[in-house]
Design an enzyme around this catalytic site. Structure first.
Site, PDB file in Angstrom:
ATOM      1  N   LYS A  36       0.813  -1.230   0.000  1.00 22.08           N
ATOM      2  CA  LYS A  36       0.000   0.000   0.000  1.00 22.08           C
ATOM      3  C   LYS A  36       0.840   1.271   0.000  1.00 22.08           C
ATOM      4  O   LYS A  36       0.445   2.266  -0.590  1.00 22.08           O
ATOM      5  CB  LYS A  36      -0.976  -0.004   1.177  1.00 22.08           C
ATOM      6  CG  LYS A  36      -0.317   0.153   2.517  1.00 22.08           C
ATOM      7  CD  LYS A  36      -1.360   0.122   3.635  1.00 22.08           C
ATOM      8  CE  LYS A  36      -0.700   0.383   4.960  1.00 22.08           C
ATOM      9  NZ  LYS A  36      -1.244  -0.465   6.023  1.00 22.08           N
ATOM     10  N   ARG A 131      -7.988  -0.270  16.735  1.00 18.54           N
ATOM     11  CA  ARG A 131      -8.280   0.044  15.344  1.00 18.54           C
ATOM     12  C   ARG A 131      -9.326  -0.971  14.924  1.00 18.54           C
ATOM     13  O   ARG A 131     -10.309  -1.136  15.629  1.00 18.54           O
ATOM     14  CB  ARG A 131      -7.005   0.031  14.483  1.00 18.54           C
ATOM     15  CG  ARG A 131      -7.143   0.976  13.273  1.00 18.54           C
ATOM     16  CD  ARG A 131      -5.919   1.003  12.377  1.00 18.54           C
ATOM     17  NE  ARG A 131      -5.804  -0.205  11.569  1.00 18.54           N
ATOM     18  CZ  ARG A 131      -4.860  -0.382  10.635  1.00 18.54           C
ATOM     19  NH1 ARG A 131      -3.958   0.570  10.414  1.00 18.54           N
ATOM     20  NH2 ARG A 131      -4.811  -1.491   9.920  1.00 18.54           N
TER      21      ARG A 131
END
Ligand SMILES: *Cc1c(COP(=O)(O)O)cnc(C)c1O
Length: 398
Positions: A36, A131
């Site tokens: 990413k 998260r």
């Protein structure tokens, strides 16, 4: 050559990936290479595959589309929960996705049936970083519900630490993930799809312990339990571990270099003068007594140099300048540096190393050209195309 440009040394990335694949392999852990931070750059992905990663992971379906468009055939995981609006694309491009919501698994199931495919599901578990993740106490009922969705196959569980809150992976939270894997196998093992080459109902195939922040734990000699995969981005690309940002022994920390060009060099007063209010990016002078500076004529002088590089290209706080150069400030398009005794003339180039944040911004900026270097040569990569998912969609006004 054009500037600013990001020089990418593929051989160094390959070396880093290979070294980590070998070290973790000795501990029974495979590597999923995370692309990413490099927007799914196919050449980098190909270097990771040559180095022995078992799969690729990316958080954006647009990057995965880039990889597929470049005929990368390795298994690819979407390592962020799919958006409901993208489940068809996810099923078409990625073998497996990370999931935490039953509504999304249900939509993936429908999309997979429509596409006549089986979509792999990894369930993310919350272990303290706050998260993404299913709370451990809810995992069993989640699995119970999702096994009813046709077109999907539970492949494993995983967790992600040290991102939002900096919670370090350690013996305790990794053991908790292993215990969860064991208990899912005990309860549901007989209903899981058989792994390739093993008897039916042999249990979860992947227990993905985390990201680059897990390396210290994984290589410390601690019991790795059920953890058999890590998802690595930063450690491969930048050769450093993210908990304390220390270089990892034996890895290159300079696979990426950012080169910028000098557009002004002048001797100037060392401090601003006049009535001082906010800067372009909202910084206010502190303390308030700094608001009126000394008159220019009374100040000492320094040589200040401006590079054609700014916040649109990089995160200035994430740049490591060469020895003898200090970064003084940055605006959208100007990076102001002090080059100490040595004078940088207009047109000169300065080379910087980057941290993760600066790398991400440089890769994302349309203004930074990428130059890929290998032992056999050097070439400028294609002009950046917006990934499929961010191309503008026009709607007729009604
Ligand atoms: C970004 C990301 C990774 C890779 O993290 P690094 O620190 O770059 O190794 C792994 N897993 C998930 C879920 C991620 O979002």
């Amino acid at each position: 050559m054009t500037a600013p440009r990001l020089e990418i040394d593929l051989d160094k990335i390959h070396h880093n990936a290979r070294t980590l694949v070998d070290r973790l392999g000795a501990r029974g852990i495979s590597v999923t290479g995370v692309t990413k931070a490099v927007l799914g750059a196919p050449e980098i992905a190909a270097a990771l595959i040559r180095a022995g990663v078992v799969a690729l992971g990316d958080s954006r379906i647009g990057n995965i589309a880039t990889l597929r468009g470049a005929r990368i055939v390795a298994p690819i995981m979407l390592i962020r929960s799919p958006m409901l609006s993208q489940v068809e694309k996810v099923v078409a491009q990625a073998e497996t996705s990370f999931n935490t919501e039953l509504d999304v698994v249900s939509a993936l199931s429908q999309a997979a049936i429509a596409a006549r495919r089986t979509h792999g599901i990894m369930l993310m578990v919350e272990l303290g970083d706050l998260r993404e993740g299913i709370m451990p106490g809810d995992l069993e009922s989640f699995v119970h519900a999702m096994l009813d969705f046709p077109g999907t196959a539970l492949r494993g569980i995983g967790t992600n630490l040290a991102c939002r809150s900096g919670v370090a992976p350690d013996a305790r939270n990794m053991a908790e993930l292993s215990v969860l894997a064991d208990s899912i196998d005990a309860t549901f093992g007989h209903r899981l799809r058989p792994r390739l080459g093993s008897a039916a109902g042999s249990g979860l195939e992947i227990v993905s312990g985390g990201n680059s922040a897990n390396l210290q734990w994984a290589l410390s000699g601690a019991d790795t339990g059920r953890i058999n995969d890590l998802r690595l981005g930063e450690a491969i690309l930048l050769g450093c571990e993210p908990l304390r940002r220390q270089p990892i022994e034996g890895l290159y920390t300079d696979a990426f270099t950012l080169i910028a060009e000098v557009i002004e060099t002048k001797v100037k007063p060392s401090k601003p003068w006049g009535d001082i209010a906010q800067t372009a990016f909202g910084a206010t002078p502190t303390p308030a007594t700094d608001r009126i500076s000394e008159p220019a004529a009374e100040q000492s002088r320094t040589t200040q140099t401006i590079l054609a590089l700014g916040r649109q290209d990089i995160d200035p706080d994430g740049l490591l300048p060469p020895a003898g150069i200090d970064i003084l400030g940055a605006s959208s398009d100007h990076l102001i540096v002090d080059s100490g005794g040595s004078r940088l003339s207009v047109g000169a180039e300065v080379r910087f190393q980057l941290n993760y944040s600066a790398l991400l911004r440089a890769m994302t900026s349309p203004f930074v050209v990428q130059v890929v270097k290998t032992a056999s040569g050097c070439r400028q990569s294609k002009t950046k195309q917006p990934p499929e998912s961010v191309q503008l969609e026009f709607q007729a006004a009604s």
